[in-house]
Scaffold this motif. Structure first.
Motif, PDB file in Angstrom:
ATOM      1  N   SER A  77      -8.322 -28.865 -42.283  1.00 17.06           N
ATOM      2  CA  SER A  77      -7.920 -28.014 -41.160  1.00 17.06           C
ATOM      3  C   SER A  77      -7.198 -28.827 -40.087  1.00 17.06           C
ATOM      4  CB  SER A  77      -9.145 -27.322 -40.563  1.00 17.06           C
ATOM      5  OG  SER A  77     -10.047 -28.304 -40.072  1.00 17.06           O
ATOM      6  N   GLU A  78      -6.978 -30.110 -40.350  1.00 11.86           N
ATOM      7  CA  GLU A  78      -6.273 -30.988 -39.411  1.00 11.86           C
ATOM      8  C   GLU A  78      -4.793 -30.614 -39.341  1.00 11.86           C
ATOM      9  OE1 GLU A  78      -7.706 -33.349 -37.541  1.00 11.86           O
ATOM     10  OE2 GLU A  78      -9.663 -32.915 -38.404  1.00 11.86           O
ATOM     11  N   SER A  79      -4.084 -31.192 -38.396  1.00  8.96           N
ATOM     12  CA  SER A  79      -2.638 -30.959 -38.294  1.00  8.96           C
ATOM     13  C   SER A  79      -1.952 -31.465 -39.555  1.00  8.96           C
ATOM     14  CB  SER A  79      -2.068 -31.668 -37.070  1.00  8.96           C
ATOM     15  OG  SER A  79      -2.052 -33.071 -37.275  1.00  8.96           O
ATOM     16  N   ILE A  80      -0.771 -30.963 -39.818  1.00  8.44           N
ATOM     17  CA  ILE A  80      -0.035 -31.397 -41.006  1.00  8.44           C
ATOM     18  C   ILE A  80       0.274 -32.888 -40.920  1.00  8.44           C
ATOM     19  CG2 ILE A  80       2.211 -30.670 -40.074  1.00  8.44           C
ATOM     20  CD1 ILE A  80       1.193 -30.475 -43.774  1.00  8.44           C
ATOM     21  N   GLN A  81       0.521 -33.391 -39.724  1.00  2.54           N
ATOM     22  CA  GLN A  81       0.791 -34.813 -39.563  1.00  2.54           C
ATOM     23  C   GLN A  81      -0.433 -35.648 -39.948  1.00  2.54           C
ATOM     24  OE1 GLN A  81       1.461 -32.430 -37.301  1.00  2.54           O
ATOM     25  NE2 GLN A  81       3.620 -32.597 -36.786  1.00  2.54           N
ATOM     26  N   THR A  82      -1.607 -35.229 -39.515  1.00  2.00           N
ATOM     27  CA  THR A  82      -2.838 -35.943 -39.850  1.00  2.00           C
ATOM     28  C   THR A  82      -3.091 -35.900 -41.349  1.00  2.00           C
ATOM     29  OG1 THR A  82      -3.774 -35.459 -37.679  1.00  2.00           O
ATOM     30  CG2 THR A  82      -5.329 -36.051 -39.428  1.00  2.00           C
ATOM     31  N   ARG A  83      -2.824 -34.766 -41.968  1.00  2.00           N
ATOM     32  CA  ARG A  83      -3.009 -34.668 -43.417  1.00  2.00           C
ATOM     33  C   ARG A  83      -2.056 -35.595 -44.153  1.00  2.00           C
ATOM     34  NH1 ARG A  83      -2.671 -28.447 -44.280  1.00  2.00           N
ATOM     35  NH2 ARG A  83      -1.960 -28.423 -42.133  1.00  2.00           N
TER      36      ARG A  83
END
Length: 100
Positions: free
Chosen positions: A23-29
């Protein structure tokens, strides 16, 4: 039937699982998926120029600077816009599909 690139396929599957299951931001993923993607080398696709070029494109988007690729990849992903990050995630998914 054996997969043609089992190591790359396994690593890209792990990356896609990380991209899809958070559920993290796309950048974090993308940052979390870097380890799996960067474990694959371009030499693995020596016999397939098309896959080699597509993988090189993913690497270029992750980390333009080759000196400290892991650090640069994290930095690049952290500063991507949502649109840029989504485009990279789509390329990763398409590449996994082509490893078929």
């Amino acid at each position: 039937m054996d997969a043609k690139y089992p190591y790359a396929r396994g690593n890209f599957f792990s990356a896609i699982r990380i991209l899809a299951a958070s559920s993290e931001s796309i950048q974090t993923r993308l940052i979390e998926a870097n380890d799996s993607i960067l474990a694959v080398t371009i030499d693995e696709f020596e016999g397939d120029i098309e896959l080699k070029l597509k993988f090189a494109r993913i690497l270029d988007l992750l980390a333009v600077d080759r000196d400290e690729i892991e650090l640069v990849a994290v930095e690049n992903a952290a500063h991507m816009s949502d649109v840029q990050a989504i485009k990279l995630a789509e390329l990763i998914c398409e590449f996994f599909y082509e490893l078929g």
